[in-house]
Every structure is written in C-alpha cells, then in structure tokens.
Design a protein around this motif. Structure first.
Motif, PDB file in Angstrom:
ATOM      1  N   ALA A  97       3.869   1.418  -1.475  1.00  8.56           N
ATOM      2  CA  ALA A  97       4.446   1.588  -2.569  1.00  8.56           C
ATOM      3  C   ALA A  97       3.444   1.996  -3.609  1.00  8.56           C
ATOM      4  CB  ALA A  97       5.012   0.155  -3.172  1.00  8.56           C
ATOM      5  N   GLU A  98       2.324   1.937  -3.339  1.00  4.93           N
ATOM      6  CA  GLU A  98       1.309   2.243  -4.526  1.00  4.93           C
ATOM      7  C   GLU A  98       0.720   3.880  -4.254  1.00  4.93           C
ATOM      8  OE1 GLU A  98      -1.924  -0.227  -3.828  1.00  4.93           O
ATOM      9  OE2 GLU A  98      -1.257  -1.822  -4.710  1.00  4.93           O
ATOM     10  N   LEU A 113       3.083   6.010  -2.883  1.00 10.66           N
ATOM     11  CA  LEU A 113       4.484   6.630  -3.107  1.00 10.66           C
ATOM     12  C   LEU A 113       4.386   6.597  -4.756  1.00 10.66           C
ATOM     13  CD1 LEU A 113       7.091   7.667  -1.919  1.00 10.66           C
ATOM     14  CD2 LEU A 113       7.763   5.262  -2.800  1.00 10.66           C
ATOM     15  N   LEU A 114       3.725   5.947  -5.360  1.00  7.81           N
ATOM     16  CA  LEU A 114       3.825   6.185  -6.976  1.00  7.81           C
ATOM     17  C   LEU A 114       2.588   6.837  -7.510  1.00  7.81           C
ATOM     18  CD1 LEU A 114       5.039   2.675  -8.057  1.00  7.81           C
ATOM     19  CD2 LEU A 114       6.348   4.798  -8.246  1.00  7.81           C
ATOM     20  N   SER A 148       0.825  -1.285   0.183  1.00 11.88           N
ATOM     21  CA  SER A 148      -0.183  -0.022  -0.055  1.00 11.88           C
ATOM     22  C   SER A 148       1.003   1.331   0.060  1.00 11.88           C
ATOM     23  CB  SER A 148      -0.649  -0.016   1.528  1.00 11.88           C
ATOM     24  OG  SER A 148      -1.703  -1.042   1.177  1.00 11.88           O
ATOM     25  N   GLU A 208      -3.804  -1.420  -8.660  1.00 12.83           N
ATOM     26  CA  GLU A 208      -4.036  -2.905  -8.750  1.00 12.83           C
ATOM     27  C   GLU A 208      -5.533  -3.256  -8.727  1.00 12.83           C
ATOM     28  OE1 GLU A 208      -1.757  -4.645  -9.323  1.00 12.83           O
ATOM     29  OE2 GLU A 208      -0.360  -3.157  -9.396  1.00 12.83           O
ATOM     30  N   TRP A 255      -0.323   6.195  -7.704  1.00 17.24           N
ATOM     31  CA  TRP A 255      -1.105   5.513  -8.785  1.00 17.24           C
ATOM     32  C   TRP A 255      -2.480   4.819  -8.076  1.00 17.24           C
ATOM     33  CZ3 TRP A 255       3.153   1.568 -11.293  1.00 17.24           C
ATOM     34  CH2 TRP A 255       3.839   2.408 -12.068  1.00 17.24           C
TER      35      TRP A 255
END
Lengths: 326, 326
Positions: free
Chosen positions: B316-317, B319-320, B314, B326, B322
């Motif tokens: 990482a998502e 941070l990006l 979560s 997923e 996006w």
C-alpha cells in the motif's frame, strides 16, 4: 506506555515475539491500538503478517435474530471438544452509540470466558475516519500470528460493512432464520458473492424448507461455473440439530482451501487486493483529515476548492501524486 | 458514442455548455457515466464543479417505513408552488439485487414526472469497486451546474453508506416514525453528526411526543456548543400537517448557510475533505482492481504477499508512492 516501548526497532521484535508466543496481555494492548487505527503499530503488523497465514479464519454474519450467537457457541463447543483453541473477534459496524446486539452476545458467550482455550475480543466503529474493516483485518493479522487453531470473526447485519469485514475470512457463513417471503434479503449487499456456507438456522420455524429451496435455486443460477459451490445447512442451534453437518461442511471447506489450486490462488489474490485497497484508503484518510500531516500547500488547495477556484478531483490527483493520471 | 464526443477538449466545453443550459438529454447520459464511475468524465466534472455551488442541496434519509417518499412529495409540492425547479437524486445503497424500496418510491413520485420543473433520477450501487457516495457527489456536481433551484438527495436507511451520501448536502433531514422504545436507533451510524433537521413523521402514531422528547434530550446533550442546533419537526406528511413548519426550517437553514461565517466555512472545508478522500479512494481502487492499469511490478508484489514474503502494508505504501510515510 506502549508507544514508548514500540517506538524503537528492538521493541517491535519484542512485541512480535510475545504475540507469537501467545501473550494475551500484549495482544489485548496491541488490539486496542489496532482498533484505533494507530499508525505506530504498522511495523509490528508488517512482521506479524509474514508470520501468519496458517490459521483457519471463519467469518460469520447474518441479521439480528438469526440465532448467530447460539450457533457460534455451538461451533466453539464442537471445536473445543476436538482440542482446538479459538479466538473470537466480534465486530460491530454500527456506531459506538449502539452496540447492544454485540454486547448482548458477549454476555452469552461468556460461558467460555473462563476457558483458556477461548479468547474473545469485541471491536466497534470508532471515529469519523472509518476503516473498521481495515482494523478488523489488522486484528486478524495479530490473532493469526498467535497460536490459535481457529479464528471466528462475527459481525451483525448483512450490509456493505459486514460484507467487507467477513471478506477477510477464508470461510464465510451467512446465518439466516427462515423468511421465505423475503428471499431477496438473503442476497443483498454483495453477501452472495462472499458466502461459502448458507446456514438456515431456527429450521424448525415455518417456511424453512421453502427458504432452503429458494437459496438453492439462486445459488444454482449464480454459481454454475464457480470454483466452490456454496453449501446450505439447516440447523437448530438451540438443540444442536444440524451442528455436526455444519462442522463437516466447515471441514470440507478447509480441505478445499488446503488444495491450493489455481482457483484458491485467484481467491487469495482478490482478498489481498481488497486488503491493499483498504490500507491505502486509511492512509489517504489520515493524510486528508489529520491536521498534523498537512502541508500549507494542501490547506490552501482545499480553500481554493471552497471558493470554486479549483475542483476536488484535481486536489485528489495532486494528493496521490499521480499527476495527469487521467 | 459519447466517449467519442467527450474525448477531445473542444467537446468537454460543449458538454459543459449543454449542462449549464439545462439540457436534460446530455445530463441523463452524463449521469449514467457518472454512476458507473467512468474516469473519462473527470475533465467535464472538473469544469462543472467550478461553475456550481449556488444550488440548495437537501439530503433526506431515514429507515424504510418512515414515510419519506410522501414527505418528499409534499416538499416538492411546496417548492413548486413558490416557483422553484427541483432535481431529485434517489440513491439506493443496497445492491442491484434489491432496489425495491427506491423503485416503489419512484412510482409514487411520478405524479411529478410530467412536470418540467421536476427532474428525477435514480442511482444504485454497481460493481465491486464501490464508490456510490463518490458517484452521488459527482451527480450532485452535474445537477448543481444545471439551472435548478433545489437538489433533493434521497437515500433509504440509516447506515454508514447513507450517512456518507447525505453528507454531500447542505441541509440534512433525518426522517423517522415514532419509536420511543428504541431511541438509540435514531443516533446510530454517525447520522447524529450530519442531521440538521430531525423529522418525526407519522406524528399521529402513539409515542410521538416521547420520541420527540428523547431526540431533544440527546441533541441538548451532544450539541451544547454546536454552531447549528438541529431542529425537530413533527409532521404527518399524509395530511400535510407540519409541512409548513418543515419548509420554514429548511428556509431558516438556508439563511444560516448564506451567512457564511467562520462556522459554515469550517463545515464547507470538512465537506470538501470528505469529497477529496472519496475521490482518492476511487482512484486507488481503480489502480488496484483495474487489471489494465497494472504494472508487472505491482502484480509480483501481490504474489509475494500471497506467499507471505511481503506484507500488504508495504505494498500500500509503495502504491501511494509515499515511501517511508510511517
């Protein structure tokens, strides 16, 4: 089959429940998908991560010929003797073309294959998207949520890939045969930074004492203010010599980590950062290489770079949506 | 000093102009900053990238002991004889602790050190942020904009790092000594995918013929429908035997690439994708590890992951940016 059952929210709960209960069939299927970096398992991994964190994770690396598999067999025997259940994750960072070393080790480790208290799983590099270290961390997340007492993560070699993989462990063993003439080998590729216990195996071979001395000197030089001063254990895994000392050191390390002071907290944060970075990298690689996810805009940008009308730095910045981040 | 002169837009133009003119002092300084992945040089690299693309880039890799440096010396001699100017970038993927092999090679290559037509530069792994392959690509971008006819990129070993680095070349040579008993070695770590010319050096040693046969069989098996069927050259770099054939093959490869048909176009796009992914990864790593860039929000998310209240996927998502990618 599994993609059908894992799609809906209810079945995520179902898979998670089976993993937590220790269902090995479900684990085997999930680990296959994890190995292929299947994005559909991310919801399951998210849940499993929050349920984990209590299993002792031992990373073991070292060059071929160090006697790693004999040593791991010895560790497994001792852990089993005290009643621990163990998951072994053997990760081979070389390509599918090779895998000889790991497969050979598996055969020897099969003496534990019929033991219900030992679960052994191999994992090899797959495809051009890389991410083996990330896949290994995901596999650890699965095993960590299962009712194992100890997870052993084994990798062959002492390259950057191996360092990245054992970094996910709580306790890292670097296993080496004596090679006093080549002491630099011991400290390449950043392994010095992650090794918690240096094992000099085959300690009956000539040069072992000198090698231990060399390692001690280098540790003293580099770790004068470190939180955990790495220990050095001389062993002969074949005869069992030194195995009790090694198990004591592993135990001492576990107690140190249980202390949960400021230092271990810092270490935990560092590990999580590596993990987050690896997951980001995998998401980025999928975005770049998976044609299905492409927007026409990205496609035309790449074409402009090919014609030198645009540069890859600008495309990367646009892809990350950070705009004028620089 | 350079950070001052490179800050303003005008001085980016100045640095770019000097690089294009072949100013080696400016190049040396810029390459140092590139090696350290200094984000301040990105505007310069953006401009240089658009000005490059015409230099022949030869990647050379292979295990230690393959006679790589002697072979490279031979290639340099032949290229100099026909009037080409050459930049050599020697990249050592092992840590700062080692570097022995590359440094040894440098000493031997120094026979060309006084030749103004040859520019030699070493580059080693630095720091925990990784990105050596990305830094090597940036260095190639600098050298490519300079008035060299050929760039030689050398790496030691045949691991994943080496594959990533030579992938930035147009023509990749895999140099190996005969070792017929161990044919698998030749094809590990994805090198098979990127090698354009297989060089069996020290071809006077026993087993050379069998080794060449093994490589040929494997190539036939894997490349039956490939655009460029990799060639195999047997050489004895010491005596110069086979060097003319090797140079002919390099030339043949150059002509093939000049053809610029659908296949080379596809290869170019693949290369750019790898490049974009590497730059993204470096940007992400800086974001994660560089404390100065941290927002308090990110910091508290990491802490939640440590306490298992949140998961790294979560974070990482987020941070990006996006969201629900997923």
């Amino acid at each position: 089959m599994m993609s059908m059952t894992m799609g809906a929210e209810a079945s995520v709960t179902d898979v998670v429940a089976k993993i937590v209960a220790g269902d090995r069939k479900t684990a085997a299927r999930l680990l296959s998908r994890v190995e292929h970096n299947d994005p559909a398992v991310i919801p399951v991994l998210k849940s499993l991560y929050r349920l984990g964190g209590s299993t002792d994770i031992i990373g073991i690396t070292g060059p071929p010929g160090a006697g790693k598999s004999t040593l791991i067999n010895g560790i497994i025997q001792q852990l089993r003797a005290r009643g621990d259940s163990i998951a072994v994750l053997a990760v081979d960072p070389s390509s599918p073309f090779t895998g000889g070393a790991i497969l050979g080790d598996r055969v020897r480790m099969n003496q534990h294959a019929s033991d219900r208290g030992v679960f052994i799983r191999s994992m090899a590099a797959r495809g051009h998207l890389g991410g083996l270290s990330k896949a290994a961390a995901d596999a650890i997340t699965v095993l960590d949520a299962m009712p194992f007492d100890v997870i052993i993560v084994e990798t062959v070699g002492v390259g950057q890939s191996e360092v990245d993989i054992v970094r996910h462990a709580n306790t890292v063993l670097l296993v080496q045969p004596p090679s006093a003439g080549d002491k630099i080998q011991a400290f390449k590729s950043g392994i010095m930074e992650v090794a918690d216990i240096f094992v000099v195996n085959k300690a009956d071979l000539p040069g072992a004492d000198e090698f231990v001395r060399n390692i001690r000197e280098t540790i003293t030089l580099h770790y004068h203010d470190a939180e955990w001063m790495p220990s050095i254990v001389a062993s002969q895994a074949n005869s069992g010599e030194g195995m009790d000392v090694l198990l004591d050191e592993i135990e001492r390390r576990r107690h140190y980590l249980d202390g949960e002071d400021r230092n271990t907290e810092q270490r935990g944060i560092r590990k999580i950062k590596y993990r987050v970075a690896e997951i980001c990298e995998q998401l980025v690689r999928r975005q770049v290489f998976d044609e299905r996810d492409w927007s026409g805009e990205f496609h035309s940008q790449i074409e402009k770079v090919r014609l030198r009308e645009l540069d890859p730095y600008s495309v990367a910045e646009m892809l990350l949506a950070w705009g004028n981040a620089e």
